[in-house]
Design an enzyme around this catalytic site. Structure first.
Site, PDB file in Angstrom:
ATOM      1  N   SER A 190       9.489 -16.593  31.828  1.00 33.38           N
ATOM      2  CA  SER A 190       8.602 -16.181  32.802  1.00 33.38           C
ATOM      3  C   SER A 190       7.184 -17.073  32.999  1.00 33.38           C
ATOM      4  CB  SER A 190       8.253 -14.919  33.056  1.00 33.38           C
ATOM      5  OG  SER A 190       7.449 -14.355  32.023  1.00 33.38           O
ATOM      6  N   ALA A 224       2.826  -9.737  27.093  1.00 30.25           N
ATOM      7  CA  ALA A 224       3.643 -10.250  25.949  1.00 30.25           C
ATOM      8  C   ALA A 224       5.312 -10.677  26.584  1.00 30.25           C
ATOM      9  CB  ALA A 224       3.945  -8.824  25.018  1.00 30.25           C
ATOM     10  N   PRO A 225       5.529 -11.514  25.893  1.00 32.01           N
ATOM     11  CA  PRO A 225       5.105 -12.419  24.755  1.00 32.01           C
ATOM     12  C   PRO A 225       4.196 -13.366  24.907  1.00 32.01           C
ATOM     13  CG  PRO A 225       7.145 -13.302  25.317  1.00 32.01           C
ATOM     14  CD  PRO A 225       6.883 -12.178  26.224  1.00 32.01           C
ATOM     15  N   GLY A 226       3.713 -13.620  25.969  1.00 28.72           N
ATOM     16  CA  GLY A 226       2.706 -14.755  26.323  1.00 28.72           C
ATOM     17  C   GLY A 226       3.036 -15.850  27.424  1.00 28.72           C
ATOM     18  N   GLY A 227       4.124 -15.897  28.113  1.00 30.64           N
ATOM     19  CA  GLY A 227       4.469 -16.875  29.102  1.00 30.64           C
ATOM     20  C   GLY A 227       3.469 -17.291  30.238  1.00 30.64           C
ATOM     21  N   LYS A 279       6.907  -6.138  42.083  1.00 31.80           N
ATOM     22  CA  LYS A 279       8.473  -6.042  41.940  1.00 31.80           C
ATOM     23  C   LYS A 279       8.951  -5.212  43.107  1.00 31.80           C
ATOM     24  CE  LYS A 279       7.396  -7.747  37.686  1.00 31.80           C
ATOM     25  NZ  LYS A 279       7.569  -9.005  37.493  1.00 31.80           N
TER      26      LYS A 279
HETATM   27  C1  LIG Z   1       7.701  -9.014  32.332  1.00 36.42           C
HETATM   28  S1  LIG Z   1       6.933  -8.745  30.991  1.00 36.42           S
HETATM   29  C2  LIG Z   1       5.817  -9.827  30.875  1.00 36.42           C
HETATM   30  C3  LIG Z   1       6.116 -11.222  30.706  1.00 36.42           C
HETATM   31  C4  LIG Z   1       4.873 -12.109  30.435  1.00 36.42           C
HETATM   32  N1  LIG Z   1       4.118 -12.260  31.965  1.00 36.42           N
HETATM   33  C5  LIG Z   1       5.208 -13.549  29.912  1.00 36.42           C
HETATM   34  O1  LIG Z   1       5.133 -14.301  30.500  1.00 36.42           O
HETATM   35  O2  LIG Z   1       5.732 -13.572  28.814  1.00 36.42           O
HETATM   36  C6  LIG Z   1       6.297  -7.279  31.329  1.00 36.42           C
HETATM   37  C7  LIG Z   1       5.270  -6.705  30.325  1.00 36.42           C
HETATM   38  O3  LIG Z   1       4.470  -5.666  30.897  1.00 36.42           O
HETATM   39  C8  LIG Z   1       4.071  -4.769  29.584  1.00 36.42           C
HETATM   40  N2  LIG Z   1       3.581  -3.594  29.905  1.00 36.42           N
HETATM   41  C9  LIG Z   1       4.344  -2.449  30.694  1.00 36.42           C
HETATM   42  N3  LIG Z   1       3.624  -1.687  31.314  1.00 36.42           N
HETATM   43  C10 LIG Z   1       2.349  -1.925  30.867  1.00 36.42           C
HETATM   44  C11 LIG Z   1       0.927  -1.269  30.890  1.00 36.42           C
HETATM   45  N4  LIG Z   1       0.868  -0.191  31.526  1.00 36.42           N
HETATM   46  N5  LIG Z   1      -0.082  -1.909  30.377  1.00 36.42           N
HETATM   47  C12 LIG Z   1       0.250  -3.118  29.774  1.00 36.42           C
HETATM   48  N6  LIG Z   1       1.404  -3.784  29.630  1.00 36.42           N
HETATM   49  C13 LIG Z   1       2.497  -3.085  30.015  1.00 36.42           C
HETATM   50  C14 LIG Z   1       5.495  -4.815  28.903  1.00 36.42           C
HETATM   51  O4  LIG Z   1       5.012  -4.376  27.421  1.00 36.42           O
HETATM   52  C15 LIG Z   1       6.001  -6.122  28.841  1.00 36.42           C
HETATM   53  O5  LIG Z   1       5.680  -6.886  27.865  1.00 36.42           O
END
Ligand SMILES: C[S@@+](CC[C@H](N)C(=O)[O-])C[C@H]1O[C@@H](n2cnc3c(N)ncnc32)[C@H](O)[C@@H]1O
Length: 353
Positions: free
Chosen positions: A190, A223-226, A307
């Site tokens: 991502s 997470a994971p940090g993209g 989304k």
């Molecule tokens: C689609 S992933 C993000 C990927 C990230 N942008 C990347 O590039 O690696 C969505 C993330 O949102 C986190 N998440 C979901 N609800 C959350 C909340 N209320 N507060 C913080 N993080 C949340 C999940 O743990 C998950 O790691």
């Protein structure tokens, strides 16, 4: 009854989002008095819009060039439609049709939709593109200083809609798709979403001015940090908010602080330059939180995903964008697009002027 191709517009879009793209074009048409209609089939990856006349089609194309629709990756104005391209010599029909338009072209692209059927035409597009440019050069129709680009949209092996775009207000990539390579070392795919967002939603001058080393950002749902990785590669310090683990190598950059907190409750101790958010949540909840950050001045600008798992996706997007405009006082610079790397979602850039 056949309709003059100059009444027509063709938009490339993500397959499955033809209805939203059609709704957006109809909304533009309504602004100019309406009367047009969209022709779209689910999964085809394009929408044909037939305006009442060629002037109206031109107005819609111009407005779309200035405002950039959310769901159309590229919007092109028709010049001619061919229903029976001879398989052995497609140029014999294409070149005379193109010559009926007096413009000269800086470039010519032969394209097909981003669908299974469209991809089957890719090899034909490539072969035809080389021959088309050679043919146009022979007729002195190519002028690298011109600002019109010619598009031959192959809708099937025998059907083409020949179109034009103004390069000053259209996507500079065939199919409206920037081809990005997955960067080595990035923690998730991502990452390409944020890279594309920065490329598509900002211009070069803005990227230069607004992505400066030493700036500060917050990444909600990091997470994971993209996404964090994209900011860190530009030497921006990031507070990454997520209960999940961050990529170890990214943490070694020394530019990331990881907080296990709720992204909907976290507030920065000091205002930051950037807020980015990729949390999978109801779009209105995300939009409301983004509005709060901008309204409070906790961030200068934000990029976030909305989304769209629901049925009424177009209405939901309008509702979220209205919510942002209503809640953030002052002028809000709002740019939204369904990126190539987006799936059931769109990406939004917002900045208080
Ligand atoms: C689609 S992933 C993000 C990927 C990230 N942008 C990347 O590039 O690696 C969505 C993330 O949102 C986190 N998440 C979901 N609800 C959350 C909340 N209320 N507060 C913080 N993080 C949340 C999940 O743990 C998950 O790691």
């Amino acid at each position: 009854m056949s309709v003059d191709a100059r009444h027509r517009l063709l938009a490339w879009c993500r397959p499955g989002f033809e209805a939203e793209c059609a709704q957006e074009l109809s909304a533009l048409d309504t602004r100019f008095g309406g009367g047009g209609y969209a022709r779209a089939k689910p999964g085809e990856g394009f929408v044909e819009f037939v305006a009442l006349d060629s002037d109206l089609a031109g107005h819609i194309a111009e407005a779309a060039g200035a405002e950039r629709p959310i769901f159309a990756r590229q919007l092109m104005h028709g010049i001619g439609r061919i229903e029976e391209l001879p398989r052995k010599d497609r140029l014999s029909v294409l070149l005379p049709l193109i010559a009926s338009d007096e413009r000269r072209w800086c470039d010519a692209w032969v394209e097909s939709a981003d669908s299974d059927a469209g991809r089957e035409l890719s090899a034909l597009c490539r072969a035809l593109n080389g021959a088309l440019i050679a043919g146009l050069k022979r007729k002195h129709a190519i002028d690298r200083d011109a600002h019109w680009r010619l598009h031959v949209a192959l809708l099937s092996p025998s059907q083409a809609l020949v179109c034009a775009t103004d390069i000053r207000a259209s996507a500079p990539w065939p199919g409206g798709i920037p081809r990005l390579r997955f960067p080595r070392g990035a923690p998730s795919r991502s990452t390409l979403k944020l890279e594309e967002a920065l490329l598509v939603l900002l211009d070069e001058r803005e990227r230069e001015a607004w992505l400066q080393p030493g700036m500060r950002g917050v990444d909600l749902g990091a997470a994971p940090g993209g996404w964090t990785w994209q900011l860190v590669r530009r030497s921006i310090h990031v507070t990454a908010i997520d209960n999940g683990p961050m990529d170890a190598a990214l943490m070694e950059s020394g530019l990331v602080e990881h907080l296990r907190a709720d992204g909907f409750r976290y507030q920065p101790p000091k205002p930051v330059d950037w807020l980015v958010c990729d949390i999978v949540e109801q779009p209105r909840r995300v939009a409301a939180r983004m509005a709060e950050w901008l309204r409070q001045g906790w961030c200068r600008q934000a990029i976030f995903n909305l989304k769209l798992p629901m049925k009424k996706r177009y209405a939901e997007v309008q509702l979220c964008l209205d919510l942002l405009r209503d809640r953030v006082d002052g002028t809000l610079d709002l740019r939204a697009r369904q990126l190539y790397h987006d799936r059931e979602e769109i990406t939004v850039f917002a900045r208080r002027a």
